[in-house]
Scaffold this motif. Structure first.
Motif, PDB file in Angstrom:
ATOM      1  N   THR A  52      -3.955   7.249   5.564  1.00  0.00           N
ATOM      2  CA  THR A  52      -4.777   6.306   4.801  1.00  0.00           C
ATOM      3  C   THR A  52      -4.016   5.025   4.543  1.00  0.00           C
ATOM      4  O   THR A  52      -4.565   3.921   4.657  1.00  0.00           O
ATOM      5  CB  THR A  52      -5.220   6.944   3.469  1.00  0.00           C
ATOM      6  OG1 THR A  52      -5.866   8.188   3.730  1.00  0.00           O
ATOM      7  CG2 THR A  52      -6.153   6.019   2.710  1.00  0.00           C
ATOM      8  N   ILE A  53      -2.730   5.162   4.200  1.00  0.00           N
ATOM      9  CA  ILE A  53      -1.894   3.979   3.968  1.00  0.00           C
ATOM     10  C   ILE A  53      -1.884   3.092   5.211  1.00  0.00           C
ATOM     11  O   ILE A  53      -2.091   1.870   5.141  1.00  0.00           O
ATOM     12  CB  ILE A  53      -0.463   4.399   3.596  1.00  0.00           C
ATOM     13  CG1 ILE A  53      -0.442   5.051   2.211  1.00  0.00           C
ATOM     14  CG2 ILE A  53       0.484   3.193   3.624  1.00  0.00           C
ATOM     15  CD1 ILE A  53       0.902   5.642   1.822  1.00  0.00           C
ATOM     16  N   LEU A  91      -5.206   1.360   5.733  1.00  0.00           N
ATOM     17  CA  LEU A  91      -5.430   0.249   4.810  1.00  0.00           C
ATOM     18  C   LEU A  91      -4.573  -0.958   5.181  1.00  0.00           C
ATOM     19  O   LEU A  91      -4.983  -2.109   4.962  1.00  0.00           O
ATOM     20  CB  LEU A  91      -5.130   0.707   3.381  1.00  0.00           C
ATOM     21  CG  LEU A  91      -6.098   1.758   2.815  1.00  0.00           C
ATOM     22  CD1 LEU A  91      -5.640   2.219   1.438  1.00  0.00           C
ATOM     23  CD2 LEU A  91      -7.523   1.208   2.760  1.00  0.00           C
ATOM     24  N   GLN A 117      -2.327  -1.206  -3.956  1.00  0.00           N
ATOM     25  CA  GLN A 117      -3.300  -0.219  -3.500  1.00  0.00           C
ATOM     26  C   GLN A 117      -2.618   1.137  -3.342  1.00  0.00           C
ATOM     27  O   GLN A 117      -1.662   1.274  -2.591  1.00  0.00           O
ATOM     28  CB  GLN A 117      -3.909  -0.636  -2.161  1.00  0.00           C
ATOM     29  CG  GLN A 117      -4.893   0.353  -1.590  1.00  0.00           C
ATOM     30  CD  GLN A 117      -6.132   0.515  -2.456  1.00  0.00           C
ATOM     31  OE1 GLN A 117      -6.807  -0.481  -2.773  1.00  0.00           O
ATOM     32  NE2 GLN A 117      -6.441   1.727  -2.867  1.00  0.00           N
ATOM     33  N   ASP A 118      -3.097   2.136  -4.099  1.00  0.00           N
ATOM     34  CA  ASP A 118      -2.577   3.502  -3.979  1.00  0.00           C
ATOM     35  C   ASP A 118      -3.304   4.254  -2.875  1.00  0.00           C
ATOM     36  O   ASP A 118      -4.506   4.045  -2.651  1.00  0.00           O
ATOM     37  CB  ASP A 118      -2.788   4.279  -5.287  1.00  0.00           C
ATOM     38  CG  ASP A 118      -1.844   3.823  -6.385  1.00  0.00           C
ATOM     39  OD1 ASP A 118      -0.827   3.202  -6.065  1.00  0.00           O
ATOM     40  OD2 ASP A 118      -2.148   4.097  -7.565  1.00  0.00           O
ATOM     41  N   ALA A 119      -2.592   5.156  -2.227  1.00  0.00           N
ATOM     42  CA  ALA A 119      -3.204   6.084  -1.263  1.00  0.00           C
ATOM     43  C   ALA A 119      -2.312   7.311  -1.186  1.00  0.00           C
ATOM     44  O   ALA A 119      -1.079   7.194  -1.156  1.00  0.00           O
ATOM     45  CB  ALA A 119      -3.365   5.446   0.106  1.00  0.00           C
ATOM     46  N   ARG A 120      -2.928   8.478  -1.135  1.00  0.00           N
ATOM     47  CA  ARG A 120      -2.161   9.723  -1.171  1.00  0.00           C
ATOM     48  C   ARG A 120      -1.762  10.231   0.208  1.00  0.00           C
ATOM     49  O   ARG A 120      -0.900  11.098   0.315  1.00  0.00           O
ATOM     50  CB  ARG A 120      -2.956  10.811  -1.905  1.00  0.00           C
ATOM     51  CG  ARG A 120      -3.129  10.514  -3.380  1.00  0.00           C
ATOM     52  CD  ARG A 120      -4.003  11.539  -4.070  1.00  0.00           C
ATOM     53  NE  ARG A 120      -4.071  11.274  -5.500  1.00  0.00           N
ATOM     54  CZ  ARG A 120      -3.278  11.840  -6.402  1.00  0.00           C
ATOM     55  NH1 ARG A 120      -2.369  12.719  -6.026  1.00  0.00           N
ATOM     56  NH2 ARG A 120      -3.390  11.551  -7.674  1.00  0.00           N
ATOM     57  N   GLU A 121      -2.386   9.726   1.273  1.00  0.00           N
ATOM     58  CA  GLU A 121      -2.101  10.187   2.620  1.00  0.00           C
ATOM     59  C   GLU A 121      -1.492   9.054   3.436  1.00  0.00           C
ATOM     60  O   GLU A 121      -1.957   7.910   3.364  1.00  0.00           O
ATOM     61  CB  GLU A 121      -3.378  10.686   3.303  1.00  0.00           C
ATOM     62  CG  GLU A 121      -4.080  11.814   2.565  1.00  0.00           C
ATOM     63  CD  GLU A 121      -3.268  13.093   2.542  1.00  0.00           C
ATOM     64  OE1 GLU A 121      -2.386  13.256   3.409  1.00  0.00           O
ATOM     65  OE2 GLU A 121      -3.523  13.936   1.656  1.00  0.00           O
ATOM     66  N   TYR A 164       2.129   5.349  -1.907  1.00  0.00           N
ATOM     67  CA  TYR A 164       1.795   6.562  -2.660  1.00  0.00           C
ATOM     68  C   TYR A 164       1.813   6.275  -4.160  1.00  0.00           C
ATOM     69  O   TYR A 164       2.670   5.521  -4.647  1.00  0.00           O
ATOM     70  CB  TYR A 164       2.824   7.659  -2.383  1.00  0.00           C
ATOM     71  CG  TYR A 164       2.970   8.048  -0.939  1.00  0.00           C
ATOM     72  CD1 TYR A 164       2.013   8.833  -0.295  1.00  0.00           C
ATOM     73  CD2 TYR A 164       4.087   7.646  -0.200  1.00  0.00           C
ATOM     74  CE1 TYR A 164       2.153   9.197   1.034  1.00  0.00           C
ATOM     75  CE2 TYR A 164       4.242   8.011   1.137  1.00  0.00           C
ATOM     76  CZ  TYR A 164       3.272   8.774   1.741  1.00  0.00           C
ATOM     77  OH  TYR A 164       3.419   9.129   3.053  1.00  0.00           O
ATOM     78  N   VAL A 178       0.896  -1.169   0.000  1.00  0.00           N
ATOM     79  CA  VAL A 178       0.000   0.000   0.000  1.00  0.00           C
ATOM     80  C   VAL A 178       0.924   1.204   0.000  1.00  0.00           C
ATOM     81  O   VAL A 178       1.741   1.369   0.918  1.00  0.00           O
ATOM     82  CB  VAL A 178      -0.911   0.021   1.239  1.00  0.00           C
ATOM     83  CG1 VAL A 178      -1.877   1.202   1.152  1.00  0.00           C
ATOM     84  CG2 VAL A 178      -1.651  -1.293   1.397  1.00  0.00           C
TER      85      VAL A 178
END
Length: 305
Positions: free
Chosen positions: A232-233, A236, A225-229, A198, A196
């Motif tokens: 959030t990473i 997840l 799985q992408d996440a910008r914060e 950026y 997981v």
């Protein structure tokens, strides 16, 4: 209108006596009379009624007195503000920072010290990924920025960097992950793990650093799985979507079921830097960077993993 004429006018209007006004101003009475006459000629209005026994303001003079006091006060305020701005004591300073930067004690310490030293400077804090901060600095939308050390800077001569904190990059995983029981996680053991992380186009230097670190270990992270914060990473990961590698200070996000483990390579480090334009002339920026260099004259040692 000449401000000197207005000062002369206000002195006479307040004293209602040319000799006393001249003494107050430190000039002779003839030059004072000539100054008032010049002002009256410029305005096309008689400002004083003068007899041998008294001096009185005319109606236009009474109107001008309030305006003149305001003009002189504003002129003095402008002069004071300009002098203070030249010393970096007033104005607006736009400071960029990455999402994880406030978790490093050094960054809030710097911001607090600057606010205390320069209470009349308005600080505008802007959260942006590192690469976007460099673009904003180049475009003069930011004045300084706390960034993760970039692996590649398009125009390195355009920027100056000062190291603030160096910290480890840690493996982040669920507490029930098979590798979570190890005190140190082998980087190569993450080869086949779902990551997981950026997205590549988000502009974080952490993305560059982690991919370079994994490449040196002979693999490319399998980002499923992408996440910008960062938060959030981590969330997840708690939900079982994979593992990640993040700056060590984010372990302060003590989410239940998530653990942080050191990696087995000494290259697993990341440096937070203060970035500025290399040709910077702003007194505000110089005051801020000078304070940072006093607080952090050298890079602190890496915290334990």
């Amino acid at each position: 209108m000449d401000l000197r004429h207005l000062r002369h006018f206000v002195a006479v209007a307040e004293e209602l006596h040319f000799s006393r006004a001249a003494a107050r101003l430190g000039i002779g009475q003839p030059p004072l009379s000539q100054s008032i006459q010049a002002l009256e000629a410029e305005l096309g209005a008689r400002l004083f009624e003068r007899t041998k026994r008294r001096v009185e303001l005319t109606e236009p003079g009474q109107l001008l007195l309030g305006e003149a006091r305001e003009i002189l006060a504003r002129a003095e305020r402008a002069a004071v503000l300009t002098r203070r701005a030249a010393k970096g004591e007033v104005g607006e300073l736009r400071v960029g920072f990455t999402a994880a930067a406030p978790f490093l004690p050094m960054v809030p310490r710097i911001i607090d010290a600057y606010r205390r030293a320069h209470p009349d400077v308005h600080l505008t804090l802007v959260e942006l990924p590192s690469k976007q901060q460099l673009t904003a600095l180049a475009d003069r939308r930011l004045d300084v920025g706390f960034i993760r050390e970039p692996r590649f800077v398009p125009d390195p001569d355009s920027f100056r960097f000062h190291d603030v904190v160096r910290e480890p990059l840690l493996a982040v995983m669920r507490a029930d992950h098979p590798l979570a029981g190890r005190e140190v996680v082998p980087l190569a053991a993450l080869r086949d793990e779902p990551f997981v992380f950026y997205p590549a186009d988000f502009g974080t230097s952490t993305h560059e650093q982690v991919f370079a670190l994994c490449a040196a270990a002979g693999f490319r992270p399998n980002v499923t799985q992408d996440a910008r914060e960062a938060f959030t990473i981590i969330g997840l990961i708690a939900a079982g979507l994979g593992v990640s590698i993040l700056p060590g200070q984010l372990r302060q996000v003590a989410l239940e079921g998530v653990v942080y483990r050191p990696l087995d390579t000494p290259d697993a480090v990341t440096t937070l830097q203060l970035a500025q334009r290399s040709n910077e002339s702003s007194p505000l920026v110089k005051k801020f960077t000078g304070l940072v260099e006093r607080i952090v004259p050298f890079v602190p040692p890496i915290p334990g993993g």
